[in-house]
Design a protein around this motif. Structure first.
Motif, PDB file in Angstrom:
ATOM      1  N   ALA A 101       0.610  -1.276   0.048  1.00 15.13           N
ATOM      2  CA  ALA A 101      -0.118  -0.138  -0.047  1.00 15.13           C
ATOM      3  C   ALA A 101       0.951   1.277  -0.070  1.00 15.13           C
ATOM      4  O   ALA A 101       0.302   2.311  -0.405  1.00 15.13           O
ATOM      5  N   GLY A 102       2.017   1.179   0.618  1.00 19.40           N
ATOM      6  CA  GLY A 102       2.930   2.358   0.446  1.00 19.40           C
ATOM      7  C   GLY A 102       3.609   2.488  -0.674  1.00 19.40           C
ATOM      8  O   GLY A 102       4.068   3.648  -0.736  1.00 19.40           O
ATOM      9  N   VAL A 103       3.485   1.621  -1.772  1.00 23.16           N
ATOM     10  CA  VAL A 103       4.374   1.999  -3.129  1.00 23.16           C
ATOM     11  C   VAL A 103       3.539   3.102  -3.830  1.00 23.16           C
ATOM     12  O   VAL A 103       4.485   3.990  -4.185  1.00 23.16           O
ATOM     13  N   PRO A 104       2.372   3.272  -3.992  1.00 18.16           N
ATOM     14  CA  PRO A 104       1.923   4.426  -4.516  1.00 18.16           C
ATOM     15  C   PRO A 104       1.975   5.633  -3.799  1.00 18.16           C
ATOM     16  O   PRO A 104       2.294   6.786  -4.426  1.00 18.16           O
ATOM     17  N   LEU A 105       1.894   5.527  -2.614  1.00 20.75           N
ATOM     18  CA  LEU A 105       2.170   6.751  -1.920  1.00 20.75           C
ATOM     19  C   LEU A 105       3.614   7.250  -1.915  1.00 20.75           C
ATOM     20  O   LEU A 105       3.869   8.562  -2.179  1.00 20.75           O
ATOM     21  N   PHE A 106       4.861   6.520  -1.770  1.00 21.48           N
ATOM     22  CA  PHE A 106       6.017   6.772  -2.127  1.00 21.48           C
ATOM     23  C   PHE A 106       6.142   7.345  -3.567  1.00 21.48           C
ATOM     24  O   PHE A 106       6.930   8.511  -3.608  1.00 21.48           O
ATOM     25  N   LEU A 107       5.591   6.908  -4.496  1.00 21.72           N
ATOM     26  CA  LEU A 107       5.702   7.493  -5.967  1.00 21.72           C
ATOM     27  C   LEU A 107       5.187   8.693  -5.832  1.00 21.72           C
ATOM     28  O   LEU A 107       5.717   9.708  -6.521  1.00 21.72           O
ATOM     29  N   TRP A 108       4.131   8.858  -5.104  1.00 22.77           N
ATOM     30  CA  TRP A 108       3.271  10.263  -5.351  1.00 22.77           C
ATOM     31  C   TRP A 108       4.214  11.323  -4.618  1.00 22.77           C
ATOM     32  O   TRP A 108       4.396  12.466  -5.232  1.00 22.77           O
ATOM     33  N   LEU A 109       4.652  10.843  -3.549  1.00 21.42           N
ATOM     34  CA  LEU A 109       5.717  11.880  -2.806  1.00 21.42           C
ATOM     35  C   LEU A 109       6.826  12.197  -3.708  1.00 21.42           C
ATOM     36  O   LEU A 109       7.271  13.422  -3.546  1.00 21.42           O
ATOM     37  N   ILE A 110       7.483  11.178  -4.251  1.00 21.33           N
ATOM     38  CA  ILE A 110       8.647  11.354  -4.907  1.00 21.33           C
ATOM     39  C   ILE A 110       8.559  12.420  -6.184  1.00 21.33           C
ATOM     40  O   ILE A 110       9.260  13.018  -6.604  1.00 21.33           O
ATOM     41  N   LEU A 111       7.340  12.372  -6.757  1.00 25.93           N
ATOM     42  CA  LEU A 111       7.216  12.741  -7.961  1.00 25.93           C
ATOM     43  C   LEU A 111       6.354  14.380  -7.927  1.00 25.93           C
ATOM     44  O   LEU A 111       6.256  14.892  -8.963  1.00 25.93           O
ATOM     45  N   LEU A 112       6.100  14.537  -6.501  1.00 21.34           N
ATOM     46  CA  LEU A 112       5.098  15.772  -6.382  1.00 21.34           C
ATOM     47  C   LEU A 112       6.095  16.990  -6.971  1.00 21.34           C
ATOM     48  O   LEU A 112       5.281  17.840  -7.563  1.00 21.34           O
ATOM     49  N   PRO A 113       7.044  17.151  -6.641  1.00 22.73           N
ATOM     50  CA  PRO A 113       7.987  18.415  -7.255  1.00 22.73           C
ATOM     51  C   PRO A 113       7.950  18.583  -8.855  1.00 22.73           C
ATOM     52  O   PRO A 113       7.985  19.650  -9.167  1.00 22.73           O
ATOM     53  N   GLU A 114       7.902  17.465  -9.299  1.00 26.38           N
ATOM     54  CA  GLU A 114       7.704  17.446 -10.881  1.00 26.38           C
ATOM     55  C   GLU A 114       6.639  17.835 -11.471  1.00 26.38           C
ATOM     56  O   GLU A 114       6.458  18.291 -12.734  1.00 26.38           O
ATOM     57  N   PHE A 115       5.416  17.943 -10.633  1.00 24.04           N
ATOM     58  CA  PHE A 115       4.098  18.344 -11.158  1.00 24.04           C
ATOM     59  C   PHE A 115       3.721  19.718 -10.396  1.00 24.04           C
ATOM     60  O   PHE A 115       2.499  20.054 -10.057  1.00 24.04           O
ATOM     61  N   GLY A 116       4.821  20.447  -9.941  1.00 21.69           N
ATOM     62  CA  GLY A 116       4.263  21.606  -9.379  1.00 21.69           C
ATOM     63  C   GLY A 116       4.030  21.829  -7.764  1.00 21.69           C
ATOM     64  O   GLY A 116       3.718  22.794  -7.270  1.00 21.69           O
TER      65      GLY A 116
ATOM     66  N   LEU B 225       9.942   4.938   2.916  1.00 25.21           N
ATOM     67  CA  LEU B 225      11.062   3.902   2.162  1.00 25.21           C
ATOM     68  C   LEU B 225      11.550   3.236   3.502  1.00 25.21           C
ATOM     69  O   LEU B 225      11.997   1.885   3.666  1.00 25.21           O
ATOM     70  N   MET B 226      11.917   4.099   4.624  1.00 26.64           N
ATOM     71  CA  MET B 226      12.471   3.411   5.934  1.00 26.64           C
ATOM     72  C   MET B 226      11.348   2.487   6.436  1.00 26.64           C
ATOM     73  O   MET B 226      11.792   1.528   6.997  1.00 26.64           O
ATOM     74  N   LEU B 227      10.222   2.839   6.414  1.00 26.63           N
ATOM     75  CA  LEU B 227       9.235   2.056   7.181  1.00 26.63           C
ATOM     76  C   LEU B 227       9.060   0.869   6.528  1.00 26.63           C
ATOM     77  O   LEU B 227       8.853  -0.369   6.919  1.00 26.63           O
ATOM     78  N   SER B 228       9.214   0.748   5.116  1.00 27.44           N
ATOM     79  CA  SER B 228       9.053  -0.187   3.951  1.00 27.44           C
ATOM     80  C   SER B 228      10.090  -1.244   4.482  1.00 27.44           C
ATOM     81  O   SER B 228      10.194  -2.240   4.660  1.00 27.44           O
ATOM     82  N   GLY B 229      11.364  -0.573   4.843  1.00 27.52           N
ATOM     83  CA  GLY B 229      12.772  -1.581   4.995  1.00 27.52           C
ATOM     84  C   GLY B 229      12.428  -2.404   6.419  1.00 27.52           C
ATOM     85  O   GLY B 229      12.694  -3.419   6.502  1.00 27.52           O
TER      86      GLY B 229
END
Length: 202
Positions: A26-41, A53-57
């Motif tokens: 469930a954390g995968v789409p959240l992580f991707l959204w967070l990391i790409l947020l700056p690219e979309f303003g 990522l740390m919690l995933s590890g």
């Protein structure tokens, strides 16, 4: 009686390790959204992405440890754990490549290995074998990459911490990529032996 209990445990779905693996997925789409947020303003949210990522590890370590300690190793868990690993690697590759933190050649090298493994799984299924289990080498490769990606994300900044993160991040990325391909080649050898034995039996 002990063997029967192990079989029953193997078929369970709602176990603590499986719930941890589901939370990781469930954390995968959240992580991707967070990391790409700056690219979309949007605002830069690398700290939150790193936290995910740390919690995933941590959950990756716990689900395997708890499954063995509490005798809750399940068929579903054997699928969820590597699936979560691969999805985190793929989403991180996408995010870091999009932000030009990772070079395209490294992303393609890791994706080529995944494609090779998918082909091997298809060959195994055609011969009636399940997907190969994750071995120690493959797990070590994943751990190296899961260390490398947060460090490389942290390196996308200024100051001594970013510089240090870049050095260690690329070291882990190099080791992880090498081990990732090594583990992949061992899978190919394993599949080849199984198929050869299967063909000889026919």
């Amino acid at each position: 009686m002990e063997v029967q209990e192990t079989r029953v445990q193997t078929d369970r779905v709602l176990t603590i390790p499986n719930i941890l693996s589901m939370a990781r997925l469930a954390g995968v789409p959240l992580f991707l959204w967070l990391i790409l947020l700056p690219e979309f303003g949007g605002p830069k949210s690398d700290e939150w992405a790193l936290l995910v990522l740390m919690l995933s590890g941590v959950s990756d370590y716990l689900d395997g440890k708890l499954a063995r300690r509490w005798n809750q190793i399940s068929s579903l868990g054997r699928l969820l754990d590597p699936a979560a690993d691969r999805l985190y690697i793929l989403s991180t590759l996408l995010g870091l490549t999009w932000r030009e933190i990772l070079p395209l050649w490294l992303t393609l090298a890791l994706l080529a290995r995944e494609l090779m493994l998918l082909v091997m799984v298809g060959i195994l299924r055609r011969h009636g074998y399940p997907p190969p289990q994750v071995n120690f080498l493959g797990k070590a490769a994943t751990f190296n990459l899961m260390y490398a990606f947060p460090l490389l994300l942290l390196s996308d900044g200024t100051g001594w911490l970013s510089s240090l993160a870049e050095v260690f991040g690329w070291a882990f990325a190099g080791w992880g990529t090498t081990l990732y391909w090594w583990a992949g080649i061992l899978y190919v050898v394993q599949v080849r032996r199984l198929v050869k034995a299967d063909t000889a039996a026919d």
